[in-house]
Design an enzyme around this catalytic site. Structure first.
Site, PDB file in Angstrom:
ATOM      1  N   LYS A 116       0.821  -1.206   0.000  1.00  0.00           N
ATOM      2  CA  LYS A 116       0.000   0.000   0.000  1.00  0.00           C
ATOM      3  C   LYS A 116       0.860   1.264   0.000  1.00  0.00           C
ATOM      4  O   LYS A 116       0.450   2.311  -0.510  1.00  0.00           O
ATOM      5  CB  LYS A 116      -0.947  -0.031   1.199  1.00  0.00           C
ATOM      6  CG  LYS A 116      -1.950  -1.189   1.108  1.00  0.00           C
ATOM      7  CD  LYS A 116      -2.771  -1.308   2.372  1.00  0.00           C
ATOM      8  CE  LYS A 116      -3.799  -2.435   2.249  1.00  0.00           C
ATOM      9  NZ  LYS A 116      -3.209  -3.737   1.997  1.00  0.00           N
ATOM     10  N   GLU A 185      -1.264   6.588   8.070  1.00  0.00           N
ATOM     11  CA  GLU A 185      -1.947   7.555   7.223  1.00  0.00           C
ATOM     12  C   GLU A 185      -3.027   8.260   8.030  1.00  0.00           C
ATOM     13  O   GLU A 185      -3.462   7.747   9.078  1.00  0.00           O
ATOM     14  CB  GLU A 185      -2.563   6.870   5.994  1.00  0.00           C
ATOM     15  CG  GLU A 185      -3.708   5.928   6.306  1.00  0.00           C
ATOM     16  CD  GLU A 185      -4.283   5.271   5.054  1.00  0.00           C
ATOM     17  OE1 GLU A 185      -3.696   5.430   3.975  1.00  0.00           O
ATOM     18  OE2 GLU A 185      -5.319   4.606   5.170  1.00  0.00           O
ATOM     19  N   HIS A 220     -12.289  -2.554  10.903  1.00  0.00           N
ATOM     20  CA  HIS A 220     -11.814  -2.234   9.549  1.00  0.00           C
ATOM     21  C   HIS A 220     -12.034  -3.388   8.585  1.00  0.00           C
ATOM     22  O   HIS A 220     -11.437  -3.414   7.506  1.00  0.00           O
ATOM     23  CB  HIS A 220     -10.335  -1.835   9.568  1.00  0.00           C
ATOM     24  CG  HIS A 220      -9.995  -0.877  10.660  1.00  0.00           C
ATOM     25  ND1 HIS A 220     -10.455   0.402  10.698  1.00  0.00           N
ATOM     26  CD2 HIS A 220      -9.253  -1.044  11.792  1.00  0.00           C
ATOM     27  CE1 HIS A 220     -10.016   1.003  11.786  1.00  0.00           C
ATOM     28  NE2 HIS A 220      -9.291   0.144  12.470  1.00  0.00           N
ATOM     29  N   GLU A 260      -9.821   0.892  -4.188  1.00  0.00           N
ATOM     30  CA  GLU A 260     -10.619   1.315  -3.035  1.00  0.00           C
ATOM     31  C   GLU A 260     -10.371   2.781  -2.697  1.00  0.00           C
ATOM     32  O   GLU A 260      -9.244   3.272  -2.779  1.00  0.00           O
ATOM     33  CB  GLU A 260     -10.303   0.435  -1.830  1.00  0.00           C
ATOM     34  CG  GLU A 260     -10.575  -1.053  -2.086  1.00  0.00           C
ATOM     35  CD  GLU A 260     -10.601  -1.866  -0.807  1.00  0.00           C
ATOM     36  OE1 GLU A 260     -10.268  -1.322   0.264  1.00  0.00           O
ATOM     37  OE2 GLU A 260     -10.965  -3.057  -0.884  1.00  0.00           O
ATOM     38  N   GLU A 272      -6.158   2.105  -1.762  1.00  0.00           N
ATOM     39  CA  GLU A 272      -5.281   1.023  -2.207  1.00  0.00           C
ATOM     40  C   GLU A 272      -5.890   0.360  -3.430  1.00  0.00           C
ATOM     41  O   GLU A 272      -7.062   0.570  -3.752  1.00  0.00           O
ATOM     42  CB  GLU A 272      -5.104  -0.021  -1.104  1.00  0.00           C
ATOM     43  CG  GLU A 272      -6.418  -0.711  -0.721  1.00  0.00           C
ATOM     44  CD  GLU A 272      -6.333  -1.468   0.584  1.00  0.00           C
ATOM     45  OE1 GLU A 272      -5.584  -1.012   1.465  1.00  0.00           O
ATOM     46  OE2 GLU A 272      -7.016  -2.484   0.725  1.00  0.00           O
ATOM     47  N   ASN A 274      -6.371  -3.544  -4.627  1.00  0.00           N
ATOM     48  CA  ASN A 274      -6.248  -4.956  -4.284  1.00  0.00           C
ATOM     49  C   ASN A 274      -6.106  -5.754  -5.568  1.00  0.00           C
ATOM     50  O   ASN A 274      -7.032  -5.822  -6.383  1.00  0.00           O
ATOM     51  CB  ASN A 274      -7.464  -5.430  -3.487  1.00  0.00           C
ATOM     52  CG  ASN A 274      -7.452  -4.865  -2.087  1.00  0.00           C
ATOM     53  OD1 ASN A 274      -6.455  -4.971  -1.382  1.00  0.00           O
ATOM     54  ND2 ASN A 274      -8.535  -4.238  -1.681  1.00  0.00           N
ATOM     55  N   ARG A 276      -6.377  -8.688  -6.663  1.00  0.00           N
ATOM     56  CA  ARG A 276      -6.958 -10.016  -6.469  1.00  0.00           C
ATOM     57  C   ARG A 276      -8.468  -9.899  -6.530  1.00  0.00           C
ATOM     58  O   ARG A 276      -9.027  -8.802  -6.653  1.00  0.00           O
ATOM     59  CB  ARG A 276      -6.559 -10.572  -5.104  1.00  0.00           C
ATOM     60  CG  ARG A 276      -6.925  -9.633  -3.951  1.00  0.00           C
ATOM     61  CD  ARG A 276      -6.661 -10.236  -2.599  1.00  0.00           C
ATOM     62  NE  ARG A 276      -6.750  -9.264  -1.516  1.00  0.00           N
ATOM     63  CZ  ARG A 276      -7.873  -8.837  -0.957  1.00  0.00           C
ATOM     64  NH1 ARG A 276      -9.040  -9.275  -1.412  1.00  0.00           N
ATOM     65  NH2 ARG A 276      -7.857  -7.965   0.033  1.00  0.00           N
TER      66      ARG A 276
END
Length: 617
Positions: A116, A185, A220, A260, A272, A274, A276
């Site tokens: 990330k 972050e 999360h 996302e 980020e 992903n 996958r």
């Protein structure tokens, strides 16, 4: 042409990939740990290969063993699923180097986006350095650089908590992903979690396949997801599409992936990419009428996507059914899943079958339940009703929380954000067990039993049974009469071992009943049948800290010894269960008079870990 696929994963996602492979005429190979020897995914595959060991680090995170298993089983391709090694570029390279087809993006794309920190830099952003965090930056989020699913993430609201959060997040990330790198972050308190599904081929075509809203989260980790994200302005949707396509093209992406974002005050914040398949991919499949796994396989074979993506239709909502207790800090639950079934008309993706054991080594998700309908309101209503009617006989689950969440006014009005459970958890987990459930359980149990000493001309004493329900003891009474079973305050319309009908205040209500030993399930309520003459409880030392769940002691606070002074809320012991770490804290300020926990120790619920004697006030 791919003829045989090994899925380098387990549980629900392995079963879901096998389903598509079967429809395409592709043979399947499973890998399984010792803990998964009898798991559904191992039984479902055409061939299964054992990975000796139980913990993920010994098995599903061992890329060398998985490549060896694929070659031994004669597979010609590997699908990583999600989690574990799905975003590990070295594993992808090892698969390709072994002459196998990798059903995923190119290793260099994974390498660019799976971390990330590197992904943010690629998108022109930069995370905070650990030493750079100041009071004005708070709150901040500590986040694992590899993987996802809420693991290795901690919110920090005070500077003095940062170091402990970094240490805890690193340990959890290393256990879940084999990589302990974390970064910091800014934490956006009340944003919506919006993502864009993309699908790209090796010929330069990139499809943005709609948006998803995944704002309902605990720790999360997503709980409820839907497609499309409701209420987004067209201009914002187009901006999200453009950013997602830009991210994919920047790394020459191929296959399925997700970009996302957090959306707050009309602005987008890149989180980020992903690289996958996502857990929530079924809602996109339902809306676009597409099989994303089949498309992944076709892309891996070099086939082009075509001119334009299919048109969306309707709305889909997915709920993740977890074996956990939301009212007790989302504590994971273990035990036998006796029965799991949902009504027709919704999609059920699960890695369990009746009689399977839910253990401590893996994520506590039992299943995903997905509803699709022409409108959002209809899809939400259909999903809530299906969960309410589902038969879930086993450990405690978040089913009631899901139903109440779906029916909450903020959710039905699409006004939710990522702080939804911070605001509403207490009301959503308030005890509301059916007061007639214990009587229904007793009447079902009494059906067919001998009536010796039952009805007579002179009324006898009623029969009594005791049940534990929602942490409270309930005693109910009933009689055998000439006309059958009877109880005060209600009319028994029907009673057999599996169905009881009671008329209450003129309204007839039905109760389905199932029993497994002393565990009784009445509609959505779980009860425990208590013995007629309970044994006296052994006295418990005040201040005893008991293990709230089965798991492994992974850490004891540095320098902690018997006789040490501790402050209220001080973390003392860390347990790891189902890939998450849980802190055991001092309940009061006082003295540690006993310490029985040690790193590496396996514990069961109720195991004594430590004793804190409260300081005199």
């Amino acid at each position: 042409m791919i003829t045989s696929v090994l899925v380098a994963n387990r549980g629900e996602i392995a079963c879901r990939i096998f389903r598509t492979c079967g429809a395409l005429g592709i043979r399947t190979v499973a890998v399984y740990s010792d803990a998964d020897e009898n798991a559904r995914h191992a039984r479902l595959a055409d061939t299964a290969v054992r990975l000796p060991g139980a913990a993920p680090a010994e098995t599903y995170l061992r890329g060398d063993l998985i490549v060896k298993a694929a070659l031994a089983a004669g597979a010609d391709a590997v699908h990583p699923g999600y989690g574990f090694l799905s975003e590990n570029a070295d594993f992808a390279r090892a698969v390709c180097d072994a002459g196998l087809v990798w059903i995923g993006p190119p290793p260099q794309a994974i390498e660019a986006m799976a971390s990330k920190t590197r992904a943010k830099q690629l998108m022109g952003l930069a995370p905070l350095g650990e030493a750079e965090v100041t009071q004005t930056d708070l709150p901040v989020l500590v986040k694992a650089a590899a993987g996802g699913g809420g693991r290795g993430m901690r919110i920090v609201r005070r500077l003095e908590e940062l170091e402990a959060a970094l240490e805890s997040a690193r340990a959890e990330a290393a256990s879940a992903f084999g990589d302990g790198e974390v970064f910091v972050e800014p934490y956006i308190e009340h944003g919506r979690h919006i993502e864009v599904q993309i699908l790209a081929d090796t010929h330069g075509t990139v499809w943005p396949l709609g948006t998803r809203d995944c704002s309902l989260q605990r720790r999360h980790q997503k709980v409820v997801e839907e497609a499309p994200a409701p209420g987004l302005p067209d201009a914002l949707t187009e901006e999200l599409y453009a950013l997602a396509v830009r991210a994919a093209r920047s790394v020459s992406y191929a296959g399925a992936g997700t970009v996302e974002f957090l959306v707050a005050d009309g602005r987008t914040h890149f989180l980020e990419m992903n690289t996958r398949l996502q857990v929530e991919h079924p809602v996109t499949e339902a809306v676009f009428g597409i099989d994303l796994v089949a498309e992944q396989i076709r892309v891996a074979e070099g086939q082009p996507l075509g001119g334009s993506p299919p048109l969306p239709r309707g709305h889909a909502v997915e709920a993740r059914l977890y074996a956990e207790d939301p009212a007790r800090d989302w504590a994971p639950q273990t035990g036998v899943l006796h029965h799991l079934a949902v009504p027709a008309g919704v999609r059920l993706d699960t890695g369990y079958t009746d009689g399977d054991t839910i253990g401590v080594h893996y994520d506590p998700m039992l299943a995903k339940v997905v509803a699709h309908a022409p409108t959002r309101a209809e899809a939400v209503r259909r999903l809530a009703c299906a969960l309410e009617a589902a038969a879930i006989h086993g450990p405690d689950t978040n089913r009631d929380l899901l139903i109440r969440s779906l029916r909450h006014e903020e959710f039905t009005a699409a006004r939710m954000d990522t702080a939804f459970y911070d605001r509403h958890l207490a009301e959503l987990t308030a005890t509301a067990a059916d007061p007639h459930a214990p009587l229904a359980a007793a009447l079902a149990d009494a059906h067919g039993r001998s009536r010796f000493g039952g009805w007579r001309n002179v009324p006898s004493q009623p029969q009594a049974k005791r049940y534990e329900m929602a942490g409270e003891e309930h005693e109910v009474h009933y009689r055998h009469t000439r006309a059958g079973l009877a109880a005060e305050g209600v009319r028994v319309v029907h009673a057999d071992a599996h169905l009881v009908s009671l008329e209450v205040d003129g309204v007839q209500r039905k109760f389905t009943v199932a029993r497994y030993g002393d565990q009784v399930y009445v509609n959505t309520v779980r009860l425990t049948a208590l013995p007629r003459f309970p044994a006296p409880d052994a006295p418990l030392t005040p201040g005893s800290l008991l293990a709230p769940m089965p798991g492994t002691v992974v850490r004891v606070a540095e320098g902690l010894t018997e006789g040490a002074a501790v402050r209220a809320g001080q973390p003392l012991i860390w347990l790891e269960a189902m890939k998450m770490q849980h802190e055991i804290t001092a309940p009061v300020a006082g003295t540690l008079t006993a310490l029985q926990a040690a790193p590496g120790q396996q514990v069961e619920p109720g195991t004594l870990l430590a004793v804190v004697q409260e300081s005199p006030s």
